[in-house]
Design a protein around this motif. Structure first.
Motif: not given
Length: 648
Positions: A77-89, A407-412
């Protein structure tokens, strides 16, 4: 077993045929066999340990980080909510590239410690280049940074260049996959961009070395000074690249495939800047698909899992979460695993087995009638200094510096990769640690580390059916004993023979001895070249030679070690089989496996190991197997005594 099969015609089928016929490959696997079954059990056990890790752990402890990392990956749910935002930087950095120096800088930020050509033979990275920090092969008293070719998403150059229709079809599907990934990331004009990205990768593939060339240690050990890069591989702004990669002060490197670096570097200057930016965008998506919304992960699996490996279904998320957590915090997970599942008694039992295998190998060296005395002395010295690790490392790695957040799968995942990179770069300023492990304790595998003159046997492989206190010990010798002998013998195979007792790249053989060794290797390569799982493809005997030599030597060593434990007493059989038959059956059953056709084709292209069914047929090189099963001339596996390969 399938007793209707004659052991001399198909020993793999004789030992495993009924299991093969009755056992389906699970839908989320590309292959299923002894190793995969043990790995699946270990994964389930590890999942339970991980899920409970955070409950009783103190804040910021390694156990808490293990549990938090797993939970964040499971939080869809957290990953879907974040969408593509983690990619933006990352996308913003790519969009800001305005010239070749900026391109080099961004390419440098992608370098990761993600390859290992000698121990785990990880030769593939989708980043432009891959880094391996290890003891220098010419002077093993210090670490050096090794750089390997990269830049391809598909597993090997052959997928881009092989003219067969099957490979052409995969290329068509790959280009469509690129376009779909770009579309899911809401990038316009995806088909045209995909065509340009694919063509750039095809040109990178043209510069790549083949796997066979890459495995040639003497070809790869090329020391370059920093100034050499601009002269030998012009095009890339190497100063900007190394500064961004954290190697700005490094004076010397080992460049494993020099002409590939020359070719790839030239492409960074000759190909359009916009094409490189799209290549970076696509690789950013590919690399992080597991931590992005479900649609991207599903598309990634559809190509890599279904098309490349033939796997019908994506593994459930909990399995992927275990694998991701193992990858990020491997030794922290391993510490939990061995505390629960690898008692001191099993460690002691395994260490005793290893000791017996080493003693038997020493006897084999003494009895080699073709080996000159000076070569024998050096071989015995190397064997005497072999460092053995059983179960888990002597010292556990600390993950105190790694930040893991809920709730930070991408960042972790990104922080874990950076943590690993900084750990590896930090070794460049330290003395070489011979106790360092190259595998995790919860990994079903084993490894020889040639430049450390060391071997590791992780805890997870030291369980049934490989290692089982509930059966006759001779069957342990046939299964895990052959694995142990295999790893011991790697110190003396076609690559191990190039490293002396200190791990220095130095051929310690007389020319006559090495010629004998090479001649035996050519015969074994020809033996494996003849294996054809499909009419249009055969096993590459040269590509798999090191592993095939180790299989023959390891099985021979295991047989001798078992016989030495008898102290001249006649061995006892069981269940209607002689002791010798049980030994060889245990070996063949340890290799039982079913594999899907796409996965098998991929392994033949990319793997240094022969397919498991042919590894089981290694028995045809041992005289004792012929006697045990009364194999006579005319049987399909029969080799005349002069044709049986005896390396050690």
């Amino acid at each position: 077993m399938d007793p209707s099969v004659k052991p001399g015609d198909d020993f793999f089928g004789y030992a495993n045929g009924a299991w093969i016929k009755a056992t389906p490959i699970p839908a989320d696997h590309s292959a299923w066999g002894a190793g995969e079954i043990v790995a699946e059990l270990t994964r389930k056990r590890t999942a339970e340990l991980i899920q409970s890790a955070a409950h009783a752990a103190s804040p910021q402890s390694d156990a808490m980080k293990v549990g938090t990392y797993y939970a964040a990956y499971m939080d869809e749910a957290a990953i879907e909510s974040a969408g593509l935002k983690p990619l933006q930087p990352g996308l913003d950095r790519i969009a800001a590239i305005a010239d070749r120096a900026a391109l080099a800088q961004v390419l440098g930020t992608t370098l990761r410690a993600d390859v290992d050509f000698l121990n785990n033979t990880r030769l593939h990275t989708e980043n432009l280049f891959g880094l391996w920090v290890a003891q220098d092969l010419s002077d093993p008293t210090h670490y050096s940074p090794f750089l390997l070719q990269g830049g391809l998403v598909m597993p090997d150059r052959d997928f881009y260049l092989n003219p067969s229709q099957k490979m052409a079809d995969i290329r068509t599907q790959y280009q469509a996959h690129i376009a779909r990934m770009l579309t899911l990331a809401q990038l316009p004009d995806a088909p045209a961009r995909a065509a340009r990205i694919f063509e750039l990768e095809r040109r990178i593939a043209l510069a790549h070395w083949s796997r066979q060339d890459t495995e040639q240690v003497l070809k790869g050990n090329n020391h370059w000074k920093r100034a050499d890069f601009a002269q030998r591989a012009p095009g890339l702004d190497w100063q900007a690249y190394f500064a961004a990669a954290g190697l700005g002060r490094q004076a010397e490197f080992v460049v494993w495939q020099p002409s590939a670096f020359t070719g790839i570097s030239a492409l960074t200057a000759s190909e359009p800047l916009e094409t490189w930016k799209d290549w970076l965008r696509f690789h950013l998506l590919e690399h992080n698909a597991a931590y992005l919304p479900k649609a991207l992960g599903a598309e990634h699996f559809d190509f890599h899992g279904r098309i490349l490996s033939g796997t019908p279904e994506q593994p459930p998320r909990w399995k992927r979460a275990v694998d991701e957590t193992n990858d990020a915090l491997g030794e922290a997970v391993g510490k939990l695993y061995v505390q629960r599942y690898f008692p001191p008694s099993e460690k002691a039992r395994a260490e005793a087995l290893v000791k017996n295998l080493i003693a038997a190998f020493a006897v084999r060296i003494d009895h080699l009638d073709w080996m000159a005395p000076q070569t024998r002395t050096r071989a015995k010295a190397k064997l005497a200094t072999l460092k053995v690790g059983v179960g888990y490392p002597d010292h556990w790695r600390s993950f105190a510096a790694l930040q893991v957040r809920p709730q930070e799968a991408f960042g972790n995942a990104a922080r874990a990769e950076q943590f690993r990179l900084e750990h590896e770069l930090g070794k460049l300023a330290t003395a070489v640690d011979r106790s360092e492990w190259a595998m995790q304790p919860q990994e079903v595998n084993a490894v020889n580390l040639p430049a450390l003159n060391a071997i590791n046997f992780p805890a997870a492989i030291l369980q049934p059916p490989f290692f089982d206190s509930g059966r006759p010990v001779l069957m342990d010798y046939g299964a895990i004993g052959a694995v142990i002998g295999h790893e011991i013998s790697h110190s003396f195979d076609d690559q191990g023979a190039l490293f002396d007792a200190s791990g220095r790249l130095k051929n310690w053989w007389t020319p006559e001895d090495f010629a004998h060794f090479q001649a035996a290797g050519k015969r074994l390569a020809a033996q494996f070249d003849a294996y054809r799982p499909y009419p249009d493809i055969h096993v590459n005997g040269e590509q798999t030679l090191s592993e095939n030599i180790a299989d023959v030597a390891g099985l021979s060593d295991a047989y001798d070690a078992w016989r030495l434990t008898l102290h001249g007493q006649p061995p006892a059989g069981a269940d209607g089989f002689s002791a010798e038959q049980l030994f060889f059956l245990s070996f063949a059953q340890s290799w039982r496996q079913k594999i899907r056709e796409p996965a098998l084709r991929q392994r033949i292209v990319t793997d240094g190991h022969a397919p498991d069914q042919y590894r089981a047929d290694t028995v045809r090189n041992l005289d004792a197997w012929y006697a045990a099963f009364a194999v006579q001339p005319g049987a399909r596996l029969y080799l005349g005594p002069a044709d049986r390969v005896r390396v050690w």
